[in-house]
Design an enzyme around this catalytic site. Structure first.
Site, PDB file in Angstrom:
ATOM      1  N   PRO A 114       0.790  -1.222   0.000  1.00 42.89           N
ATOM      2  CA  PRO A 114       0.000   0.000   0.000  1.00 42.89           C
ATOM      3  C   PRO A 114       0.828   1.281   0.000  1.00 42.89           C
ATOM      4  O   PRO A 114       1.888   1.358   0.619  1.00 42.89           O
ATOM      5  CB  PRO A 114      -0.836  -0.104   1.281  1.00 42.89           C
ATOM      6  CG  PRO A 114      -0.106  -1.054   2.153  1.00 42.89           C
ATOM      7  CD  PRO A 114       0.579  -2.018   1.226  1.00 42.89           C
ATOM      8  N   ASN A 115       0.284   2.246  -0.708  1.00 43.00           N
ATOM      9  CA  ASN A 115       0.792   3.611  -0.809  1.00 43.00           C
ATOM     10  C   ASN A 115       2.070   3.747  -1.618  1.00 43.00           C
ATOM     11  O   ASN A 115       2.534   4.862  -1.841  1.00 43.00           O
ATOM     12  CB  ASN A 115       0.975   4.241   0.584  1.00 43.00           C
ATOM     13  CG  ASN A 115      -0.322   4.313   1.340  1.00 43.00           C
ATOM     14  OD1 ASN A 115      -1.325   4.781   0.812  1.00 43.00           O
ATOM     15  ND2 ASN A 115      -0.328   3.815   2.568  1.00 43.00           N
ATOM     16  N   ARG A 160       5.263  11.177  -2.226  1.00 44.26           N
ATOM     17  CA  ARG A 160       4.948  10.902  -0.821  1.00 44.26           C
ATOM     18  C   ARG A 160       6.222  10.917   0.018  1.00 44.26           C
ATOM     19  O   ARG A 160       7.125  10.104  -0.194  1.00 44.26           O
ATOM     20  CB  ARG A 160       4.284   9.530  -0.711  1.00 44.26           C
ATOM     21  CG  ARG A 160       4.031   9.113   0.716  1.00 44.26           C
ATOM     22  CD  ARG A 160       3.547   7.671   0.799  1.00 44.26           C
ATOM     23  NE  ARG A 160       3.417   7.286   2.182  1.00 44.26           N
ATOM     24  CZ  ARG A 160       3.748   6.085   2.650  1.00 44.26           C
ATOM     25  NH1 ARG A 160       4.186   5.152   1.837  1.00 44.26           N
ATOM     26  NH2 ARG A 160       3.613   5.811   3.918  1.00 44.26           N
ATOM     27  N   TYR A 211      11.244   8.351   1.576  1.00 47.53           N
ATOM     28  CA  TYR A 211      11.187   7.316   0.546  1.00 47.53           C
ATOM     29  C   TYR A 211      11.944   7.660  -0.733  1.00 47.53           C
ATOM     30  O   TYR A 211      12.005   6.839  -1.645  1.00 47.53           O
ATOM     31  CB  TYR A 211       9.727   7.013   0.198  1.00 47.53           C
ATOM     32  CG  TYR A 211       8.945   6.514   1.390  1.00 47.53           C
ATOM     33  CD1 TYR A 211       9.165   5.240   1.903  1.00 47.53           C
ATOM     34  CD2 TYR A 211       8.011   7.318   2.025  1.00 47.53           C
ATOM     35  CE1 TYR A 211       8.467   4.779   3.003  1.00 47.53           C
ATOM     36  CE2 TYR A 211       7.300   6.868   3.122  1.00 47.53           C
ATOM     37  CZ  TYR A 211       7.540   5.598   3.611  1.00 47.53           C
ATOM     38  OH  TYR A 211       6.846   5.149   4.700  1.00 47.53           O
ATOM     39  N   ASN A 239       7.973  -5.880  -1.179  1.00 48.68           N
ATOM     40  CA  ASN A 239       7.908  -4.712  -0.304  1.00 48.68           C
ATOM     41  C   ASN A 239       6.466  -4.598   0.179  1.00 48.68           C
ATOM     42  O   ASN A 239       5.625  -4.007  -0.494  1.00 48.68           O
ATOM     43  CB  ASN A 239       8.333  -3.429  -1.029  1.00 48.68           C
ATOM     44  CG  ASN A 239       8.340  -2.228  -0.108  1.00 48.68           C
ATOM     45  OD1 ASN A 239       7.795  -2.260   0.991  1.00 48.68           O
ATOM     46  ND2 ASN A 239       8.954  -1.149  -0.554  1.00 48.68           N
ATOM     47  N   ALA A 267       3.371  -0.870   4.686  1.00 48.86           N
ATOM     48  CA  ALA A 267       2.822  -0.838   6.050  1.00 48.86           C
ATOM     49  C   ALA A 267       2.286  -2.186   6.509  1.00 48.86           C
ATOM     50  O   ALA A 267       2.235  -2.453   7.712  1.00 48.86           O
ATOM     51  CB  ALA A 267       1.738   0.227   6.158  1.00 48.86           C
ATOM     52  N   GLU A 288      12.336  -9.837   1.449  1.00 55.44           N
ATOM     53  CA  GLU A 288      11.627  -8.631   1.876  1.00 55.44           C
ATOM     54  C   GLU A 288      12.529  -7.427   1.632  1.00 55.44           C
ATOM     55  O   GLU A 288      13.724  -7.465   1.955  1.00 55.44           O
ATOM     56  CB  GLU A 288      11.297  -8.734   3.365  1.00 55.44           C
ATOM     57  CG  GLU A 288      10.665  -7.495   3.945  1.00 55.44           C
ATOM     58  CD  GLU A 288      10.538  -7.553   5.461  1.00 55.44           C
ATOM     59  OE1 GLU A 288       9.714  -6.796   5.980  1.00 55.44           O
ATOM     60  OE2 GLU A 288      11.260  -8.329   6.120  1.00 55.44           O
ATOM     61  N   HIS A 339      12.674  -2.902   1.708  1.00 55.57           N
ATOM     62  CA  HIS A 339      12.087  -1.619   2.091  1.00 55.57           C
ATOM     63  C   HIS A 339      13.024  -0.506   1.656  1.00 55.57           C
ATOM     64  O   HIS A 339      14.244  -0.619   1.801  1.00 55.57           O
ATOM     65  CB  HIS A 339      11.862  -1.534   3.603  1.00 55.57           C
ATOM     66  CG  HIS A 339      10.855  -2.502   4.092  1.00 55.57           C
ATOM     67  ND1 HIS A 339       9.504  -2.307   3.946  1.00 55.57           N
ATOM     68  CD2 HIS A 339      11.008  -3.708   4.692  1.00 55.57           C
ATOM     69  CE1 HIS A 339       8.856  -3.352   4.451  1.00 55.57           C
ATOM     70  NE2 HIS A 339       9.754  -4.220   4.899  1.00 55.57           N
ATOM     71  N   ARG A 373      12.966   4.081  12.372  1.00 56.53           N
ATOM     72  CA  ARG A 373      11.758   4.897  12.298  1.00 56.53           C
ATOM     73  C   ARG A 373      10.902   4.693  13.545  1.00 56.53           C
ATOM     74  O   ARG A 373      11.393   4.251  14.579  1.00 56.53           O
ATOM     75  CB  ARG A 373      11.007   4.553  11.012  1.00 56.53           C
ATOM     76  CG  ARG A 373      11.851   4.951   9.779  1.00 56.53           C
ATOM     77  CD  ARG A 373      11.159   4.774   8.485  1.00 56.53           C
ATOM     78  NE  ARG A 373       9.957   5.632   8.462  1.00 56.53           N
ATOM     79  CZ  ARG A 373       8.954   5.418   7.630  1.00 56.53           C
ATOM     80  NH1 ARG A 373       8.980   4.404   6.789  1.00 56.53           N
ATOM     81  NH2 ARG A 373       7.905   6.214   7.642  1.00 56.53           N
TER      82      ARG A 373
END
Length: 146
Positions: A11-12, A19, A24, A75, A78, A99, A101, A108
């Site tokens: 998502p996103n 964003r 990012y 990825n 969230a 995985e 990111h 974070r």
């Protein structure tokens, strides 16, 4: 011909480039896809690149990868920190899952420090921007033993 590497995005991530560029980066998801396709092609592989804001669709794509992919670079965004269902889907499939990111999740907010996906994935690469994806492709191919 070898099956493609599936690169799945949560998502996103469709908002990349605009964003929170301080977190990012400024690359769009399309630019990341183009870089991944070139990198994989240089290594003798093709990719299937997908993004969804819907958990169930990502689960369906992981199930599809079980039959139609040699490996998965994932990825989950969230959903990394919330989805036992995605964890179970990663555990349920045969191809290695790496995985990735863009940001360094461990540096974070505290809720981002735990990854359900990392518990099931072959490995995780975080915090390196685009390089996380490219190294994820390398790790996926290495996991195949080729």
């Amino acid at each position: 011909m070898t099956q493609p590497i599936h690169i799945l995005n949560g998502p996103n991530l469709n908002l990349l480039g605009t964003r929170e560029p301080d977190v990012y980066g400024t690359l769009s998801l399309k630019e990341i896809e183009q870089a991944c396709a070139k990198h994989a092609r240089d290594l003798g592989y093709e990719i299937l690149f997908r993004q969804s804001n819907h958990e169930g669709e990502l689960i369906d794509w992981l199930h599809d990868a079980n039959v139609n992919a040699c490996a998965v670079v994932f990825n989950p965004a969230a959903f990394t920190h919330t989805s036992v269902a995605l964890h179970d889907a990663v555990r349920a499939i045969e191809p290695p899952v790496i995985e990735v990111h863009l940001s360094q999740t461990a540096a974070r907010e505290a809720f981002r420090h735990h990854s359900y996906i990392a518990l099931a994935a072959r490995g995780s690469i975080t915090g390196l921007g685009l390089q996380s994806y490219l190294l994820g492709i390398n790790a996926a191919i290495t996991s195949l033993g080729n």
